[in-house]
Design a protein around this motif. Structure first.
Motif, PDB file in Angstrom:
ATOM      1  N   ALA A  70       0.836  -1.203   0.000  1.00  0.00           N
ATOM      2  CA  ALA A  70       0.000   0.000   0.000  1.00  0.00           C
ATOM      3  C   ALA A  70       0.873   1.257   0.000  1.00  0.00           C
ATOM      4  CB  ALA A  70      -0.908   0.005   1.219  1.00  0.00           C
ATOM      5  N   GLU A  71       0.319   2.322  -0.568  1.00  0.00           N
ATOM      6  CA  GLU A  71       1.037   3.593  -0.542  1.00  0.00           C
ATOM      7  C   GLU A  71       0.964   4.170   0.869  1.00  0.00           C
ATOM      8  OE1 GLU A  71      -0.674   6.038  -3.537  1.00  0.00           O
ATOM      9  OE2 GLU A  71       0.624   5.211  -5.096  1.00  0.00           O
ATOM     10  N   ILE A  72       2.104   4.559   1.360  1.00  0.00           N
ATOM     11  CA  ILE A  72       2.151   5.132   2.702  1.00  0.00           C
ATOM     12  C   ILE A  72       2.982   6.409   2.695  1.00  0.00           C
ATOM     13  CG2 ILE A  72       1.805   2.972   3.977  1.00  0.00           C
ATOM     14  CD1 ILE A  72       4.851   2.825   4.341  1.00  0.00           C
ATOM     15  N   ILE A  73       2.752   7.216   3.697  1.00  0.00           N
ATOM     16  CA  ILE A  73       3.586   8.390   3.892  1.00  0.00           C
ATOM     17  C   ILE A  73       4.126   8.334   5.318  1.00  0.00           C
ATOM     18  CG2 ILE A  73       2.382   9.847   2.227  1.00  0.00           C
ATOM     19  CD1 ILE A  73       1.022  11.180   4.655  1.00  0.00           C
ATOM     20  N   PHE A  74       5.240   9.005   5.515  1.00  0.00           N
ATOM     21  CA  PHE A  74       5.819   9.072   6.848  1.00  0.00           C
ATOM     22  C   PHE A  74       5.558  10.454   7.423  1.00  0.00           C
ATOM     23  CE2 PHE A  74       8.023   5.501   5.060  1.00  0.00           C
ATOM     24  CZ  PHE A  74       8.181   4.649   6.134  1.00  0.00           C
ATOM     25  N   ILE A  75       4.955  10.478   8.596  1.00  0.00           N
ATOM     26  CA  ILE A  75       4.720  11.749   9.275  1.00  0.00           C
ATOM     27  C   ILE A  75       5.552  11.770  10.536  1.00  0.00           C
ATOM     28  CG2 ILE A  75       3.013  13.209  10.432  1.00  0.00           C
ATOM     29  CD1 ILE A  75       0.907  12.021   8.603  1.00  0.00           C
ATOM     30  N   LYS A  76       6.289  12.862  10.705  1.00  0.00           N
ATOM     31  CA  LYS A  76       7.116  12.989  11.904  1.00  0.00           C
ATOM     32  C   LYS A  76       6.231  13.441  13.048  1.00  0.00           C
ATOM     33  CE  LYS A  76      11.789  14.236  13.042  1.00  0.00           C
ATOM     34  NZ  LYS A  76      13.010  14.943  12.640  1.00  0.00           N
ATOM     35  N   THR A  77       6.165  12.627  14.087  1.00  0.00           N
ATOM     36  CA  THR A  77       5.307  12.966  15.220  1.00  0.00           C
ATOM     37  C   THR A  77       6.030  13.893  16.175  1.00  0.00           C
ATOM     38  OG1 THR A  77       6.023  11.105  16.568  1.00  0.00           O
ATOM     39  CG2 THR A  77       4.215  10.701  15.044  1.00  0.00           C
ATOM     40  N   SER A  78       5.257  14.419  17.133  1.00  0.00           N
ATOM     41  CA  SER A  78       5.831  15.362  18.090  1.00  0.00           C
ATOM     42  C   SER A  78       6.899  14.706  18.948  1.00  0.00           C
ATOM     43  CB  SER A  78       4.722  15.966  18.962  1.00  0.00           C
ATOM     44  OG  SER A  78       3.829  14.971  19.379  1.00  0.00           O
ATOM     45  N   SER A  79       6.897  13.363  19.010  1.00  0.00           N
ATOM     46  CA  SER A  79       7.942  12.684  19.784  1.00  0.00           C
ATOM     47  C   SER A  79       9.198  12.447  18.939  1.00  0.00           C
ATOM     48  CB  SER A  79       7.412  11.356  20.325  1.00  0.00           C
ATOM     49  OG  SER A  79       7.052  10.498  19.276  1.00  0.00           O
ATOM     50  N   GLY A 125       1.698  16.224  13.029  1.00  0.00           N
ATOM     51  CA  GLY A 125       2.428  15.238  13.807  1.00  0.00           C
ATOM     52  C   GLY A 125       1.882  14.931  15.186  1.00  0.00           C
ATOM     53  N   GLU A 126       0.676  15.387  15.485  1.00  0.00           N
ATOM     54  CA  GLU A 126       0.080  15.025  16.760  1.00  0.00           C
ATOM     55  C   GLU A 126      -0.638  13.691  16.622  1.00  0.00           C
ATOM     56  OE1 GLU A 126      -1.780  18.361  19.253  1.00  0.00           O
ATOM     57  OE2 GLU A 126      -1.870  19.057  17.195  1.00  0.00           O
ATOM     58  N   VAL A 127      -0.498  12.842  17.631  1.00  0.00           N
ATOM     59  CA  VAL A 127      -1.215  11.574  17.635  1.00  0.00           C
ATOM     60  C   VAL A 127      -2.383  11.712  18.597  1.00  0.00           C
ATOM     61  CG1 VAL A 127      -1.052   9.090  18.007  1.00  0.00           C
ATOM     62  CG2 VAL A 127       0.933  10.347  17.172  1.00  0.00           C
ATOM     63  N   LEU A 128      -3.597  11.540  18.074  1.00  0.00           N
ATOM     64  CA  LEU A 128      -4.794  11.771  18.862  1.00  0.00           C
ATOM     65  C   LEU A 128      -5.660  10.520  18.905  1.00  0.00           C
ATOM     66  CD1 LEU A 128      -5.876  15.163  17.233  1.00  0.00           C
ATOM     67  CD2 LEU A 128      -4.578  14.885  19.354  1.00  0.00           C
ATOM     68  N   SER A 129      -6.402  10.373  20.002  1.00  0.00           N
ATOM     69  CA  SER A 129      -7.449   9.364  20.038  1.00  0.00           C
ATOM     70  C   SER A 129      -8.678   9.951  19.371  1.00  0.00           C
ATOM     71  CB  SER A 129      -7.774   8.986  21.486  1.00  0.00           C
ATOM     72  OG  SER A 129      -6.668   8.370  22.074  1.00  0.00           O
ATOM     73  N   CYS A 130      -9.380   9.108  18.621  1.00  0.00           N
ATOM     74  CA  CYS A 130     -10.486   9.657  17.841  1.00  0.00           C
ATOM     75  C   CYS A 130     -11.479   8.574  17.478  1.00  0.00           C
ATOM     76  CB  CYS A 130      -9.958  10.292  16.559  1.00  0.00           C
ATOM     77  SG  CYS A 130      -9.306   9.073  15.421  1.00  0.00           S
ATOM     78  N   GLY A 175     -11.332  17.294  11.631  1.00  0.00           N
ATOM     79  CA  GLY A 175     -10.494  17.654  10.489  1.00  0.00           C
ATOM     80  C   GLY A 175     -10.016  16.414   9.768  1.00  0.00           C
ATOM     81  N   LEU A 176      -8.982  16.609   8.972  1.00  0.00           N
ATOM     82  CA  LEU A 176      -8.407  15.498   8.220  1.00  0.00           C
ATOM     83  C   LEU A 176      -7.115  15.053   8.884  1.00  0.00           C
ATOM     84  CD1 LEU A 176      -8.808  16.655   4.513  1.00  0.00           C
ATOM     85  CD2 LEU A 176      -9.921  14.701   5.580  1.00  0.00           C
ATOM     86  N   GLY A 177      -6.937  13.745   8.941  1.00  0.00           N
ATOM     87  CA  GLY A 177      -5.702  13.218   9.498  1.00  0.00           C
ATOM     88  C   GLY A 177      -5.348  11.916   8.805  1.00  0.00           C
ATOM     89  N   TYR A 178      -4.310  11.288   9.293  1.00  0.00           N
ATOM     90  CA  TYR A 178      -3.812  10.074   8.658  1.00  0.00           C
ATOM     91  C   TYR A 178      -3.847   8.916   9.648  1.00  0.00           C
ATOM     92  CZ  TYR A 178      -2.141  13.308   5.138  1.00  0.00           C
ATOM     93  OH  TYR A 178      -2.081  14.276   4.174  1.00  0.00           O
ATOM     94  N   ILE A 179      -4.327   7.773   9.170  1.00  0.00           N
ATOM     95  CA  ILE A 179      -4.388   6.579  10.018  1.00  0.00           C
ATOM     96  C   ILE A 179      -3.012   5.933  10.051  1.00  0.00           C
ATOM     97  CG2 ILE A 179      -5.338   4.258  10.253  1.00  0.00           C
ATOM     98  CD1 ILE A 179      -7.833   5.090   9.105  1.00  0.00           C
ATOM     99  N   PRO A 180      -2.496   5.612  11.244  1.00  0.00           N
ATOM    100  CA  PRO A 180      -1.243   4.843  11.288  1.00  0.00           C
ATOM    101  C   PRO A 180      -1.416   3.566  10.468  1.00  0.00           C
ATOM    102  CG  PRO A 180      -1.847   5.597  13.478  1.00  0.00           C
ATOM    103  CD  PRO A 180      -3.020   5.909  12.580  1.00  0.00           C
ATOM    104  N   HIS A 181      -0.444   3.261   9.630  1.00  0.00           N
ATOM    105  CA  HIS A 181      -0.634   2.150   8.700  1.00  0.00           C
ATOM    106  C   HIS A 181      -0.810   0.815   9.409  1.00  0.00           C
ATOM    107  CE1 HIS A 181      -0.702  -0.085   5.048  1.00  0.00           C
ATOM    108  NE2 HIS A 181       0.363  -0.778   5.371  1.00  0.00           N
TER     109      HIS A 181
END
Ligand SMILES: [Zn+2]
Length: 89
Positions: free
Chosen positions: A9-18, A46-51, A62-68
């Motif tokens: 699958a196509e994925i992107i890497f997002i740098k998180t706040s950590s 880069g924020e990881v939120l519960s949702c 808003g729009l965000g990305y699901i961890p693969h």
């Protein structure tokens, strides 16, 4: 565009706040922020939120990305300890 070595699958890497790069599904989705939600979302900054992934359209956060690892059919591989699992995506 990067691809998951597990499922292709196509994925992107997002740098998180950590400071970690999190492999996420390339397609952003709508989420509803919820501290008690069962889902996890990574925001574009880069924020990881519960949702939750369902809710009233006009109240969406808003729009965000699901961890693969949450959607990958090869997610079992992510749970391996050691460098092998970490290198998968
Ligand atoms: Zn995958």
């Amino acid at each position: 565009m990067a691809r998951c070595k597990g499922c292709g699958a196509e994925i992107i890497f997002i740098k998180t706040s950590s400071g970690k790069s999190m492999p996420c599904d390339a397609r952003p989705i709508i989420y509803w922020e919820n501290r008690k939600g069962k889902g996890k979302i990574v925001t574009p900054n880069g924020e990881v939120l519960s949702c939750d992934f369902t809710g009233e359209a006009d109240k969406a956060t808003g729009l965000g990305y699901i961890p693969h690892w949450a959607t990958c059919p090869k997610a079992e591989n992510f749970k391996q300890t050691g460098s092998k699992g970490e290198n998968l995506c």
